[in-house]
Design a protein around this motif. Structure first.
Motif, PDB file in Angstrom:
ATOM      1  N   ALA A 129     -15.448  63.357 -16.998  1.00 11.80           N
ATOM      2  CA  ALA A 129     -15.010  62.846 -15.701  1.00 11.80           C
ATOM      3  C   ALA A 129     -13.712  62.081 -15.878  1.00 11.80           C
ATOM      4  O   ALA A 129     -13.441  61.512 -16.940  1.00 11.80           O
ATOM      5  CB  ALA A 129     -16.077  61.938 -15.085  1.00 11.80           C
ATOM      6  N   LEU A 130     -12.886  62.048 -14.811  1.00 11.63           N
ATOM      7  CA  LEU A 130     -11.725  61.186 -14.736  1.00 11.63           C
ATOM      8  C   LEU A 130     -12.147  59.936 -13.978  1.00 11.63           C
ATOM      9  O   LEU A 130     -12.614  60.023 -12.842  1.00 11.63           O
ATOM     10  CB  LEU A 130     -10.562  61.892 -14.016  1.00 11.63           C
ATOM     11  CG  LEU A 130      -9.341  61.005 -13.731  1.00 11.63           C
ATOM     12  CD1 LEU A 130      -8.699  60.534 -15.033  1.00 11.63           C
ATOM     13  CD2 LEU A 130      -8.312  61.751 -12.879  1.00 11.63           C
ATOM     14  N   CYS A 131     -11.965  58.778 -14.600  1.00 13.65           N
ATOM     15  CA  CYS A 131     -12.401  57.503 -14.024  1.00 13.65           C
ATOM     16  C   CYS A 131     -11.169  56.726 -13.585  1.00 13.65           C
ATOM     17  O   CYS A 131     -10.161  56.673 -14.315  1.00 13.65           O
ATOM     18  CB  CYS A 131     -13.198  56.716 -15.068  1.00 13.65           C
ATOM     19  SG  CYS A 131     -13.638  55.053 -14.536  1.00 13.65           S
ATOM     20  N   MET A 132     -11.233  56.087 -12.393  1.00 14.27           N
ATOM     21  CA  MET A 132     -10.121  55.293 -11.864  1.00 14.27           C
ATOM     22  C   MET A 132     -10.691  54.012 -11.256  1.00 14.27           C
ATOM     23  O   MET A 132     -11.667  54.054 -10.516  1.00 14.27           O
ATOM     24  CB  MET A 132      -9.353  56.090 -10.800  1.00 14.27           C
ATOM     25  CG  MET A 132      -8.704  57.361 -11.375  1.00 14.27           C
ATOM     26  SD  MET A 132      -8.537  58.682 -10.160  1.00 14.27           S
ATOM     27  CE  MET A 132     -10.195  59.302 -10.033  1.00 14.27           C
ATOM     28  N   ASN A 133     -10.030  52.868 -11.565  1.00  9.08           N
ATOM     29  CA  ASN A 133     -10.496  51.564 -11.098  1.00  9.08           C
ATOM     30  C   ASN A 133      -9.414  50.862 -10.287  1.00  9.08           C
ATOM     31  O   ASN A 133      -8.242  50.805 -10.705  1.00  9.08           O
ATOM     32  CB  ASN A 133     -10.851  50.653 -12.284  1.00  9.08           C
ATOM     33  CG  ASN A 133     -12.088  51.100 -13.013  1.00  9.08           C
ATOM     34  OD1 ASN A 133     -12.960  51.746 -12.437  1.00  9.08           O
ATOM     35  ND2 ASN A 133     -12.189  50.758 -14.285  1.00  9.08           N
ATOM     36  N   TRP A 134      -9.827  50.303  -9.125  1.00 10.47           N
ATOM     37  CA  TRP A 134      -8.982  49.390  -8.331  1.00 10.47           C
ATOM     38  C   TRP A 134      -9.818  48.122  -8.148  1.00 10.47           C
ATOM     39  O   TRP A 134     -10.640  48.027  -7.227  1.00 10.47           O
ATOM     40  CB  TRP A 134      -8.628  49.995  -6.962  1.00 10.47           C
ATOM     41  CG  TRP A 134      -7.824  51.261  -7.056  1.00 10.47           C
ATOM     42  CD1 TRP A 134      -6.489  51.390  -7.009  1.00 10.47           C
ATOM     43  CD2 TRP A 134      -8.355  52.589  -7.212  1.00 10.47           C
ATOM     44  NE1 TRP A 134      -6.103  52.704  -7.118  1.00 10.47           N
ATOM     45  CE2 TRP A 134      -7.257  53.483  -7.260  1.00 10.47           C
ATOM     46  CE3 TRP A 134      -9.649  53.126  -7.323  1.00 10.47           C
ATOM     47  CZ2 TRP A 134      -7.405  54.842  -7.386  1.00 10.47           C
ATOM     48  CZ3 TRP A 134      -9.780  54.488  -7.451  1.00 10.47           C
ATOM     49  CH2 TRP A 134      -8.673  55.347  -7.488  1.00 10.47           C
ATOM     50  N   LEU A 135      -9.627  47.178  -9.031  1.00  9.26           N
ATOM     51  CA  LEU A 135     -10.543  46.032  -9.064  1.00  9.26           C
ATOM     52  C   LEU A 135     -10.022  44.825  -8.302  1.00  9.26           C
ATOM     53  O   LEU A 135     -10.741  43.828  -8.175  1.00  9.26           O
ATOM     54  CB  LEU A 135     -10.830  45.639 -10.520  1.00  9.26           C
ATOM     55  CG  LEU A 135     -11.436  46.740 -11.395  1.00  9.26           C
ATOM     56  CD1 LEU A 135     -11.740  46.204 -12.781  1.00  9.26           C
ATOM     57  CD2 LEU A 135     -12.699  47.313 -10.752  1.00  9.26           C
ATOM     58  N   ASP A 136      -8.787  44.886  -7.814  1.00  8.52           N
ATOM     59  CA  ASP A 136      -8.246  43.751  -7.068  1.00  8.52           C
ATOM     60  C   ASP A 136      -7.256  44.253  -6.026  1.00  8.52           C
ATOM     61  O   ASP A 136      -6.066  43.947  -6.056  1.00  8.52           O
ATOM     62  CB  ASP A 136      -7.560  42.776  -8.032  1.00  8.52           C
ATOM     63  CG  ASP A 136      -7.185  41.465  -7.348  1.00  8.52           C
ATOM     64  OD1 ASP A 136      -7.759  41.161  -6.299  1.00  8.52           O
ATOM     65  OD2 ASP A 136      -6.299  40.757  -7.886  1.00  8.52           O
ATOM     66  N   LEU A 137      -7.770  45.039  -5.095  1.00  3.98           N
ATOM     67  CA  LEU A 137      -6.933  45.635  -4.058  1.00  3.98           C
ATOM     68  C   LEU A 137      -6.691  44.578  -2.986  1.00  3.98           C
ATOM     69  O   LEU A 137      -7.619  44.168  -2.283  1.00  3.98           O
ATOM     70  CB  LEU A 137      -7.628  46.877  -3.480  1.00  3.98           C
ATOM     71  CG  LEU A 137      -6.761  47.852  -2.686  1.00  3.98           C
ATOM     72  CD1 LEU A 137      -5.737  48.506  -3.606  1.00  3.98           C
ATOM     73  CD2 LEU A 137      -7.623  48.917  -2.028  1.00  3.98           C
ATOM     74  N   THR A 138      -5.430  44.132  -2.850  1.00  2.00           N
ATOM     75  CA  THR A 138      -5.106  43.015  -1.958  1.00  2.00           C
ATOM     76  C   THR A 138      -3.784  43.307  -1.252  1.00  2.00           C
ATOM     77  O   THR A 138      -2.843  43.850  -1.860  1.00  2.00           O
ATOM     78  CB  THR A 138      -4.957  41.710  -2.759  1.00  2.00           C
ATOM     79  OG1 THR A 138      -6.120  41.535  -3.572  1.00  2.00           O
ATOM     80  CG2 THR A 138      -4.798  40.508  -1.849  1.00  2.00           C
ATOM     81  N   ASN A 139      -3.710  42.946   0.070  1.00  5.99           N
ATOM     82  CA  ASN A 139      -2.443  43.105   0.782  1.00  5.99           C
ATOM     83  C   ASN A 139      -1.584  41.869   0.589  1.00  5.99           C
ATOM     84  O   ASN A 139      -2.009  40.856   0.034  1.00  5.99           O
ATOM     85  CB  ASN A 139      -2.682  43.411   2.268  1.00  5.99           C
ATOM     86  CG  ASN A 139      -3.433  42.290   2.985  1.00  5.99           C
ATOM     87  OD1 ASN A 139      -3.581  41.205   2.445  1.00  5.99           O
ATOM     88  ND2 ASN A 139      -3.897  42.568   4.203  1.00  5.99           N
ATOM     89  N   ALA A 140      -0.336  41.946   1.069  1.00  9.82           N
ATOM     90  CA  ALA A 140       0.632  40.878   0.853  1.00  9.82           C
ATOM     91  C   ALA A 140       0.194  39.586   1.517  1.00  9.82           C
ATOM     92  O   ALA A 140       0.462  38.490   1.015  1.00  9.82           O
ATOM     93  CB  ALA A 140       2.017  41.302   1.342  1.00  9.82           C
ATOM     94  N   ALA A 141      -0.487  39.711   2.664  1.00 13.12           N
ATOM     95  CA  ALA A 141      -0.906  38.509   3.393  1.00 13.12           C
ATOM     96  C   ALA A 141      -2.164  37.901   2.802  1.00 13.12           C
ATOM     97  O   ALA A 141      -2.550  36.800   3.175  1.00 13.12           O
ATOM     98  CB  ALA A 141      -1.144  38.859   4.863  1.00 13.12           C
ATOM     99  N   GLY A 142      -2.824  38.606   1.898  1.00  3.84           N
ATOM    100  CA  GLY A 142      -4.053  38.100   1.321  1.00  3.84           C
ATOM    101  C   GLY A 142      -5.235  38.158   2.256  1.00  3.84           C
ATOM    102  O   GLY A 142      -6.267  37.544   1.986  1.00  3.84           O
TER     103      GLY A 142
END
Length: 855
Positions: A129-142
């Motif tokens: 499998a190909l594994c991908m992590n986004w562990l801190d997805l945050t916009n500019a405004a927070g």
């Protein structure tokens, strides 16, 4: 590669309904989790390889990644995907595309959200499998924050191009102004237009996927998984598979609790897809479950299971790879162990009760009060007795003295027989006997004597009493062997008795004794000198009173010794063993029949057996010409006395010599010997007196020598002519033996160093001698003129030099003179004269001449 189109331009607002249609495809949406009051912990899994590569967050970027196997998307092939750091995975290839939205958000006020992104190859449920992590997805405004994970799982094991998409969500914090999407979309180009997409309910609406919304929050639901927050999409033959995974049931299983160690199971499935296989696993309750393994469709069984609780799980797998996410489960217990029996009440291990009492119980709930067997026998037993059915508390009567063993075991409802519990005990009705092993003397002086005893029996405690004949005593009380008694002078009776651990009390053992602490005195009646040379001194002594005397104890020890070992000594006195020189302390005590020791009588003394060394410190010369002589002397020890004598042919008697010197007069000619010996304070006399000889000679001869020569001796002590030695002799009162030596002539021929000796002897044997040393040189020195040639003519005065030497006495001087001489004929000559003188005064003259012509 061109940038993919912004995904939100193709998103379709999705209501919270469970089913909707897009381009003819059916998307099955899960309902909210029923356990809303139990927040999900999150579905992201820490897998090896997921963090092998990384991209930064903060601003938009993406990275292309090659898949391990191409994907079949509506018949088109996709082999590369783009991993975006704003929560999207896009794939393009062969006019087909795949977009995965693990979590994508757009906020009208905060804009896109970005996260540091990691990705890499891993394994998922046994598949690449190909594994991908986004562990801190945050916009500019927070205002938006999320954590998610996506896996593209290779299922080409079913057929080429098949794959699964797994989305794992941990956290979603979504304000009402933010639009979030979780799901996927696929499409094919216009020539063969095909499209499919699915977003979980709440996607595209502000706030609905937030963790706080237990009905629509992403972490409170799942798709094709029993893990909350996990969403699984299966793609087969280019299309998303909407066929539900199979459901598994267990048809036959073992009883919840049994003694069988080989449980068997049968199972079945329901589902619209074709059946592929069953997978099973078995593990102990509470233990970590292992991997599922393929098991027989007709059922499975296990052999030789150990006692314990187990969990059996089975799941069906269809031909599309669909796996029952909630395997059928059966729990059961294997129990082959009989019940444990615990003795609650027992007799003492050693008792005098021949009617022992036992009670017991079992912590196992599967044994009743009547399911026990008992056994009682002597140990050892030649003929063991049989077991019998028994109940707790059953009475056992009339057992004899000896060693016994009681056993009891239980039986449970499964027929398991437990291990027998045993208890060994001894019945003893014989009373113990005490034997004294340490006791006071029958008559002694110890007021706190120790009493010790022993018993061959197994004693629990001892009791004692101490009574005085005049009525003073004590009641029976517990005591221990080795205890000290507290007694005063008088007659006493001590008693001790034992009670053994079986409770039997024995007859007392008695002992009578007398205490007497009065002591006598001792005095010395004879002692050696305080300082003496007796190495075996004698001491006399006497005791008062002497009627109760048992013996004396004596000791002689060096002064300063730390320990003394006294010895029993005779009543009529004590003679010491031979002592070495030194200071000693003698002590004697009198001991009466009760063992009382008197205060010691003592005496300090010194043994000195070494005689002093005597030395003569002064005296006359070895030979004296007078009849008086004085001698000085000393001793190596002080104080000391001296005896001395002076003898000639025979030894004289010793006489006391006061002080440290002695003078003698009236000595005649001859050899005398002075002797002196010292005696020290201990009476030791020097056995080797000091001696000094002296010779008395009242007249000594003399002889002198006078030297004469026609020429006087040179200033260097050399003679150059004949020498005569004349002797003068004098007997000084004693006649000479022979005449005085005649004069001696030294001829001219004798040269160099010459020594002449002469002597005289008187009638009494005295002698005198004289030695004369002469240095004689009668030869002239050698001389030459250097720097002058008589064969040439000179026009100026030359400057010649003298060269001279003398082999015997040595050269003293060499001079050169230069003069002009005019002959009668008018000729002028230069005349050079060299004069050499040696140390004896001998002179040699050398002359040379040469013509002189004025320039």
């Amino acid at each position: 590669m061109s940038m993919p189109q912004r995904p939100w331009t193709r998103l379709v607002r999705v209501a919270t309904a469970t089913v909707f249609s897009v381009a003819g495809a059916v998307a099955l949406m899960p309902s909210a989790a029923s356990a809303a009051d139990d927040p999900a912990p999150g579905a992201i899994v820490d897998l090896p390889g997921c963090t092998e590569n990384s991209m930064p967050g903060g601003s938009y970027t993406y990275q292309g990644v090659q898949l391990s196997a191409p994907l079949n998307v509506h018949g088109g092939s996709v082999g590369t995907v783009n991993v975006h750091n704003h929560g999207i995975v896009s794939a393009y290839g062969d006019q087909a595309s795949l977009n995965i939205y693990p979590i994508y958000s757009w906020d009208d006020t905060g804009g896109d959200s970005y996260s540091a992104t990691t990705y890499g190859q891993t394994m998922w449920e046994g598949h690449a499998a190909l594994c991908m992590n986004w562990l801190d997805l945050t916009n500019a405004a927070g205002t938006f924050h999320a954590s998610s994970q996506a896996l593209i799982v290779d299922r080409s094991d079913l057929q080429p191009g098949d794959y699964d998409v797994v989305i794992n969500v941990d956290t979603v914090h979504q304000p009402a102004t933010a639009y979030a999407y979780i799901g996927y979309s696929t499409y094919r180009d216009a020539n063969t237009w095909q499209q499919s997409q699915d977003f979980i309910a709440g996607s595209g609406y502000g706030g609905l996927l937030d963790d706080a919304n237990t009905a629509t929050g992403a972490i409170h639901r799942s798709r094709e998984s029993d893990v909350l927050g996990r969403y699984v999409y299966r793609f087969r033959n280019g299309q998303r598979l909407d066929t539900p995974a199979p459901d598994t049931t267990i048809e036959a299983k073992p009883a919840d609790r049994s003694s069988g160690t080989g449980p068997a199971f049968t199972y079945d499935r329901t589902g619209s897809a074709d059946h592929l296989r069953f997978e099973c696993r078995l593990h102990e309750t509470g233990a970590t479950a292992g991997d599922f393994a393929t098991c027989d469709d007709e059922g499975t069984s296990y052999d030789d299971l150990a006692d314990g609780s187990y969990v059996f799980e089975v799941r069906a797998v269809d031909t599309y790879g669909g796996t029952d996410a909630s395997p059928a489960t059966a729990t059961f217990e294997v129990d082959t162990t009989g019940p444990v029996v615990k003795l609650d009440e027992t007799p003492s291990s050693l008792t005098n009760d021949n009617v022992p009492f036992f009670t017991w119980s079992s912590p196992d709930a599967d044994v009743d009060d009547e399911a026990y067997s008992c056994h009682l026998d002597r140990t050892p037993s030649a003929e063991p007795s049989p077991w019998w059915d028994c109940t707790s508390g059953e009475e056992i009567t009339n057992l004899g003295d000896g060693d016994w063993r009681f056993q009891v075991k239980g039986h449970d409802d499964l027929g398991n027989e437990g291990e027998a519990v045993s208890y060994d005990f001894t019945i003893d009705t014989d009373a113990p006997v005490v034997e004294l092993t340490e006791k006071p003397a029958a008559r002694g002086n110890v007021t706190s004597p120790a009493v010790a005893w022993t018993s061959a029996d197994d004693v629990d405690f001892f009791e004692c009493t101490l009574d005085r004949t005049d009525g003073e005593g004590s009641p029976w009380h517990e005591c221990a062997s080795g205890d000290e008694l507290d007694v005063t002078d008088g007659d006493w009776t001590f008693q001790v008795r034992a009670t053994d651990v079986a409770g039997n009390e024995g007859e007392p053992t008695s002992y009578a004794f007398t205490v007497d602490t009065e002591k006598s005195s001792v005095t010395l009646t004879a002692t050696p000198k305080a300082l003496g040379n007796d190495a075996t001194p004698f001491f006399g002594y006497a005791a008062d009173p002497s009627t109760d005397l048992d013996h004396f104890m004596c000791a002689v020890v060096p002064v300063g010794a730390q320990h003394a070992t006294p010895v029993t000594c005779a009543a009529d006195g004590f003679t010491s063993e031979p002592l070495t020189d030194g200071d000693y302390h003698f002590a004697v005590v009198a001991v009466d029949s009760a063992g009382n020791e008197s205060d010691p009588a003592s005496f300090d003394f010194t043994v000195d057996t070494v005689a002093p060394e005597t030395t003569v410190t002064s005296g006359p010369a070895a030979t004296i010409g007078t009849g008086a002589a004085s001698f000085g002397f000393a001793s190596s020890e002080t104080p000391a006395t001296f005896e001395c004598r002076i003898s000639a042919a025979t030894s004289a008697a010793w006489q006391p010599c006061d002080g440290t010197s002695k003078a003698f007069t009236g000595l005649t000619d001859g050899t005398w010997t002075f002797e002196v010996r010292a005696t020290d304070a201990a009476g030791n006399t020097d056995a080797t007196p000091a001696a000094r000889p002296v010779k008395v000679n009242l007249g000594q001869p003399t002889i002198t020598a006078a030297v004469s020569s026609p020429t006087p001796v040179s200033e260097h002590g050399w003679y150059r002519d004949a020498v005569t030695i004349t002797y003068t002799c004098n007997g000084n009162g004693s006649p000479l033996v022979g005449a005085c030596p005649a004069p001696r002539q030294v001829p001219r021929a004798q040269q160099g160093k010459v020594v002449f000796r002469a002597g005289v002897t008187t009638a009494d044997g005295d002698t005198a001698s004289v030695s004369t040393t002469l240095f004689i040189d009668k030869g002239k020195p050698q001389a030459r003129i250097r720097g002058f040639d008589g064969r040439r003519s000179y026009s100026s005065m030359p400057k010649p030099r003298c060269k001279a030497s003398d082999p015997r006495s040595g050269l003293a001087d060499c001079t050169v003179s230069v003069t002009k001489v005019k002959r009668k004929n008018g000729a002028v000559f230069v005349v050079v004269k060299a004069t050499a003188t040696d140390k004896a005064g001998n002179v040699r003259v050398v002359k040379k001449q040469a013509p002189f012509r004025a320039a």
